[in-house]
Structure formats: structure tokens, C-alpha cells
Design a protein around this motif. Structure first.
Motif, PDB file in Angstrom:
ATOM      1  N   THR A  56      43.739  35.027  34.110  1.00 22.76           N
ATOM      2  CA  THR A  56      42.948  35.053  34.962  1.00 22.76           C
ATOM      3  C   THR A  56      41.500  35.290  35.052  1.00 22.76           C
ATOM      4  O   THR A  56      40.509  34.652  35.408  1.00 22.76           O
ATOM      5  N   HIS A  57      41.246  35.858  33.718  1.00 26.65           N
ATOM      6  CA  HIS A  57      39.625  36.024  33.280  1.00 26.65           C
ATOM      7  C   HIS A  57      39.267  34.638  33.027  1.00 26.65           C
ATOM      8  O   HIS A  57      38.133  34.398  33.289  1.00 26.65           O
ATOM      9  N   GLU A  58      39.868  33.639  32.264  1.00 28.39           N
ATOM     10  CA  GLU A  58      39.295  32.173  32.201  1.00 28.39           C
ATOM     11  C   GLU A  58      39.265  31.568  33.303  1.00 28.39           C
ATOM     12  O   GLU A  58      38.526  30.652  33.826  1.00 28.39           O
ATOM     13  N   ARG A  59      40.630  31.649  34.235  1.00 31.90           N
ATOM     14  CA  ARG A  59      40.440  30.838  35.368  1.00 31.90           C
ATOM     15  C   ARG A  59      39.469  31.289  36.422  1.00 31.90           C
ATOM     16  O   ARG A  59      38.711  30.299  37.164  1.00 31.90           O
ATOM     17  N   LEU A  60      39.082  32.758  36.439  1.00 29.75           N
ATOM     18  CA  LEU A  60      37.847  32.866  37.454  1.00 29.75           C
ATOM     19  C   LEU A  60      36.565  32.470  36.848  1.00 29.75           C
ATOM     20  O   LEU A  60      35.584  32.512  38.002  1.00 29.75           O
ATOM     21  N   GLN A  61      36.422  31.888  35.604  1.00 33.92           N
ATOM     22  CA  GLN A  61      35.183  31.431  35.229  1.00 33.92           C
ATOM     23  C   GLN A  61      35.271  29.897  35.234  1.00 33.92           C
ATOM     24  O   GLN A  61      34.043  29.356  35.118  1.00 33.92           O
ATOM     25  N   ALA A  62      36.311  29.373  35.707  1.00 33.61           N
ATOM     26  CA  ALA A  62      36.395  27.621  35.576  1.00 33.61           C
ATOM     27  C   ALA A  62      35.980  27.350  36.928  1.00 33.61           C
ATOM     28  O   ALA A  62      35.505  27.956  37.878  1.00 33.61           O
ATOM     29  N   THR A  63      35.985  25.838  36.894  1.00 35.79           N
ATOM     30  CA  THR A  63      35.598  25.019  38.364  1.00 35.79           C
ATOM     31  C   THR A  63      36.758  24.263  38.611  1.00 35.79           C
ATOM     32  O   THR A  63      36.905  23.963  39.723  1.00 35.79           O
ATOM     33  N   LEU A  64      37.792  24.030  37.729  1.00 37.32           N
ATOM     34  CA  LEU A  64      38.773  23.245  38.022  1.00 37.32           C
ATOM     35  C   LEU A  64      40.112  23.731  37.797  1.00 37.32           C
ATOM     36  O   LEU A  64      40.178  24.523  36.743  1.00 37.32           O
ATOM     37  N   ARG A  65      41.306  23.327  38.488  1.00 38.38           N
ATOM     38  CA  ARG A  65      42.581  23.867  38.353  1.00 38.38           C
ATOM     39  C   ARG A  65      43.113  23.064  37.424  1.00 38.38           C
ATOM     40  O   ARG A  65      42.725  22.016  37.014  1.00 38.38           O
ATOM     41  N   ARG A  66      44.017  23.667  36.280  1.00 44.92           N
ATOM     42  CA  ARG A  66      44.567  22.941  35.319  1.00 44.92           C
ATOM     43  C   ARG A  66      46.100  22.986  35.555  1.00 44.92           C
ATOM     44  O   ARG A  66      46.660  24.183  35.753  1.00 44.92           O
ATOM     45  N   GLU A  69      48.805  25.562  37.585  1.00 48.99           N
ATOM     46  CA  GLU A  69      48.174  26.436  38.282  1.00 48.99           C
ATOM     47  C   GLU A  69      48.256  26.397  39.755  1.00 48.99           C
ATOM     48  O   GLU A  69      47.868  25.528  40.337  1.00 48.99           O
ATOM     49  N   ALA A  70      48.649  27.486  40.591  1.00 50.73           N
ATOM     50  CA  ALA A  70      48.775  27.295  42.167  1.00 50.73           C
ATOM     51  C   ALA A  70      47.373  27.444  42.704  1.00 50.73           C
ATOM     52  O   ALA A  70      47.169  26.515  43.593  1.00 50.73           O
ATOM     53  N   LEU A  71      46.725  28.360  42.518  1.00 51.98           N
ATOM     54  CA  LEU A  71      45.239  28.580  43.166  1.00 51.98           C
ATOM     55  C   LEU A  71      44.308  27.888  42.179  1.00 51.98           C
ATOM     56  O   LEU A  71      44.378  28.151  41.176  1.00 51.98           O
ATOM     57  N   SER A  72      43.577  27.276  42.968  1.00 51.66           N
ATOM     58  CA  SER A  72      42.297  26.877  42.263  1.00 51.66           C
ATOM     59  C   SER A  72      41.187  27.815  41.916  1.00 51.66           C
ATOM     60  O   SER A  72      41.542  28.938  42.625  1.00 51.66           O
ATOM     61  N   PRO A  73      40.423  27.641  40.825  1.00 52.86           N
ATOM     62  CA  PRO A  73      39.573  28.692  40.509  1.00 52.86           C
ATOM     63  C   PRO A  73      38.664  29.282  41.790  1.00 52.86           C
ATOM     64  O   PRO A  73      38.546  30.700  42.098  1.00 52.86           O
ATOM     65  N   ARG A  74      38.325  28.360  42.745  1.00 52.39           N
ATOM     66  CA  ARG A  74      37.665  28.932  43.989  1.00 52.39           C
ATOM     67  C   ARG A  74      38.536  29.700  44.920  1.00 52.39           C
ATOM     68  O   ARG A  74      38.113  30.942  45.225  1.00 52.39           O
ATOM     69  N   ALA A  75      39.841  29.521  45.063  1.00 53.28           N
ATOM     70  CA  ALA A  75      40.714  30.291  45.834  1.00 53.28           C
ATOM     71  C   ALA A  75      41.176  31.508  45.191  1.00 53.28           C
ATOM     72  O   ALA A  75      41.142  32.656  45.673  1.00 53.28           O
ATOM     73  N   LEU A  76      41.175  31.329  43.844  1.00 47.97           N
ATOM     74  CA  LEU A  76      41.606  32.809  43.098  1.00 47.97           C
ATOM     75  C   LEU A  76      40.338  33.695  42.980  1.00 47.97           C
ATOM     76  O   LEU A  76      40.449  34.937  43.138  1.00 47.97           O
ATOM     77  N   ARG A  77      39.177  33.096  43.006  1.00 50.05           N
ATOM     78  CA  ARG A  77      38.122  34.068  42.975  1.00 50.05           C
ATOM     79  C   ARG A  77      37.907  34.742  44.458  1.00 50.05           C
ATOM     80  O   ARG A  77      37.571  35.918  44.589  1.00 50.05           O
ATOM     81  N   ARG A  78      38.396  33.980  45.489  1.00 46.20           N
ATOM     82  CA  ARG A  78      38.463  34.641  46.943  1.00 46.20           C
ATOM     83  C   ARG A  78      39.359  35.484  47.151  1.00 46.20           C
ATOM     84  O   ARG A  78      38.942  36.672  47.594  1.00 46.20           O
TER      85      ARG A  78
END
Length: 338
Positions: A56-66, A69-78
Motif C-alpha cells: 500500500t506504500h507503493e500504491r498510495l504513491q502511484a497514479t495508475l492501478r496495476r 488491484e481492486a482500488l485505484s491509487p486515487r480511491a485508495l488514498r481517499r
């Protein structure tokens, strides 16, 4: 010049002679690789290398889903921001509970993989501070055997209290929060073997439940045929030893010569956590069959000399690891003795 020309000529001849051999060896190598990657049925044995899932550390800094992964980085940050708001230092317990309830409402409509993303956030983003813990441990070790040992132990204990603990405590504040946490762990448990990242959250929940559901906070209640229908139906749902086949079977188990007791928690008032079924008889039964015989006449309980505990059932998967059975039996024995 002649000697140079002759050397070039010999070298070229050797290269020309070696080329077919190299081609042949290359073809053999390719054929060998093909055989190694394909079995007799033509099914490929080579397993493609799968990239490790991002933290989640990497995903919170990302811009695109890979990948998956269920939640996009934006949804995960929210979602991460919403969870942080629940335990914000300036927020009261009641307001934190209200914010936790809003997260629980999102969770209720989320898909399983989206819920897993929330669990991963709880595990990885709300863990104890490793630096603070290391420092507290060193101070405790240095203070061992001195007058400062007690204070150092207090500091170490505080360092071990993770933001995750405070977050889960806030989820327990709103009216259905305890139900939410118990159900969440029940859903989490089957995934622990395949995803070790979730172990920390499971251990934290089990530790909290061991405190919150201590027998000192539980109420022993008798369940009878006069109990609310919704409660009686739960006996049918949760009976794990001898299936209740019909309403007549259930009525027999709640007859005048039978007893059924359960432990209840104040935050789950209409949900037995565990219940035990007892037959009051005048002698030890050779088998379970006479005890479950619906056509048998009730025993005169004034002449009963024996209590047979023939079934005990836990009802909440999410409370696995929290021990109730021994305490329940002892409480029931004391009650029947009185």
C-alpha cells in the motif's frame, strides 16, 4: 601479403564450415527448450514469473492501478484519508465513532477485493512506529534492574500500542460496530493462509476480542420455548453437534426436562456467542438417541439426578480463538446446582 591472404582464407573457410554446425546446435537447443516447456499432452510446464503485489506504500504513491488491484491509487488514498480521520488526535471518541460508521457503510457495499485493500491499509499504514519501538526497547533493556525500569516498561507498552488498535476501538463505538468487527474478522480468516500480510490485523482483532469478550463482561441467559422466535431460530442456525431437524425437535430440546444456556454480550444482546444443551435425567444415558427422541415422555425433574451436557456450539466464526466453552460449562453447572 601472401601469408596474410592465406591466413584470411583459412579463417573464412573454418567459419563457413562451423556455421552449419552452429545452426544445427542452435536448432537442437531450441528444440530442447521446446521439449522442456511442453509435456506429452502439449501443456506448457513453464510457469510465468508473477510480480510480487505492490504494498500500500507503493500504491498510495502511484497514479495508475496495476494488475488485479481492486482500488485505484486515487480511491485508495481517499479511503486512507477517511481511516486517518477516524483516529485524528483532535477528534473525540463519539465523532471518531461516527466517522468509523461512515467507513463501515462504504465497506458494506464494497466487493471482497476492495475490502481486502482496506485490510491491507490497516495492516501496513497503521502499524506501530518501528523507530519508536526500537528506542523504547533499548531504554527498557538499559533500565533493567534499576529504579527506572518501571517507567521504561510504561514507555515500551505505549510504543507497542499501534494506531491500528485505536482505529479498531473507534469502530467499536457506533451501535453496530462490534457486529461489524466480528463479521469482518470472520471474512478475513479464510484468506490468512494465502496472504500473510493480513496476519497482523487478525492478531490485533483476536487480542481485542479476548478483552472485550472476557467472561466477566458476558451474561449467562437461559433459552426456552418462551424466548423470542428470532432467538430460537438462531439455535437452529448455529447448532453444530446434533442438527436440529424440525421445530418438534427443537421443542423437545427446550422441554421441561431440558435446559439450554448461552453467553451474551451487551453489544450483541440478541446473539448467543455460545450455547450448551443439557438433559435432566434420572440416570446416565447409554447413547444420544434417547435424549433426542421427540416421542419420549419428559422426565420428572424433581426426580432427576443427572445432567447430561450433550451439545455445545460456538456461533461466531469471527471470535475464533476466544475461549468460552470451559467457563460456560462451569457457570451452567453452578446454576443447576443452585
Amino acid at each position: 601479403m601472401n601469408s596474410t591472404a592465406e591466413w584470411i582464407s583459412r579463417s573464412v573457410s573454418r567459419l563457413r564450415a562451423a556455421a552449419p554446425v552452429a545452426d544445427k546446435e542452435g536448432a537442437k537447443g531450441a528444440e530442447k527448450l521446446a521439449r522442456a516447456s511442453t509435456d506429452k499432452s502439449g501443456v506448457t510446464d513453464v510457469v510465468p514469473k508473477v510480480a510480487a503485489p505492490r504494498s500500500t506504500h507503493e500504491r498510495l504513491q502511484a497514479t495508475l492501478r496495476r494488475g488485479q488491484e481492486a482500488l485505484s491509487p486515487r480511491a485508495l488514498r481517499r479511503l486512507h484519508t477517511d481511516l486517518q480521520a477516524v483516529v485524528a488526535p483532535q477528534v473525540s471518541e463519539l465523532e471518531g465513532g461516527r466517522r468509523a460508521q461512515a467507513v463501515a457503510e462504504w465497506y458494506a457495499t464494497a466487493e471482497l477485493e476492495e475490502r481486502r485493500d482496506m485490510w491491507l491499509l490497516l495492516c501496513e499504514q497503521f502499524a506501530p512506529d518501528a523507530t519508536e519501538f526500537k528506542s523504547a526497547r533499548q531504554r527498557y533493556e538499559a533500565a533493567a534492574g534499576t529504579a527506572e525500569e518501571g517507567q521504561a516498561e510504561i514507555s515500551l507498552r505505549r510504543a507497542l500500542v499501534s494506531p491500528r488498535t485505536r482505529l479498531l476501538q473507534r469502530f467499536a463505538v457506533f451501535p453496530d460496530g462490534m457486529r461489524f468487527l466480528v463479521d469482518m474478522r470472520a471474512e478475513l480468516l479464510p484468506l490468512l493462509k494465502s496472504d500473510k500480510r493480513l496476519l497482523a490485523l487478525d492478531a490485533e482483532l483476536e487480542q481485542l476480542f479476548s478483552t472485550w469478550f472476557d467472561v466477566a463482561f458476558l451474561e449467562l441467559r437461559r433459552l426456552s420455548w418462551d424466548s423470542p422466535a428470532s432467538l430460537i431460530e438462531k439455535l437452529i442456525k448455529y447448532e453444530a453437534v446434533h442438527d436440529i431437524r424440525s421445530w418438534a425437535d427443537l421443542k423437545n430440546r427446550l422441554d421441561s426436562d431440558r435446559r439450554c444456556y448461552g453467553f451474551f454480550h451487551p453489544r450483541l444482546p440478541n446473539e448467543p456467542l455460545i450455547f450448551v444443551e443439557v438433559a435432566l435425567v434420572d440416570k446416565i444415558s447409554p447413547s444420544i438417541t434417547p435424549l433426542l427422541d421427540e416421542s419420549a415422555a419428559p422426565v420428572d425433574i424433581t426426580r432427576a439426578t443427572t445432567a447430561i451436557f450433550y451439545s455445545i456450539s460456538n456461533t461466531q466464526t469471527g471470535l475464533r480463538g476466544v475461549s468460552f466453552g470451559d467457563s460456560l460449562i462451569k457457570h451452567v453447572v453452578e446454576t443447576l446446582t443452585q
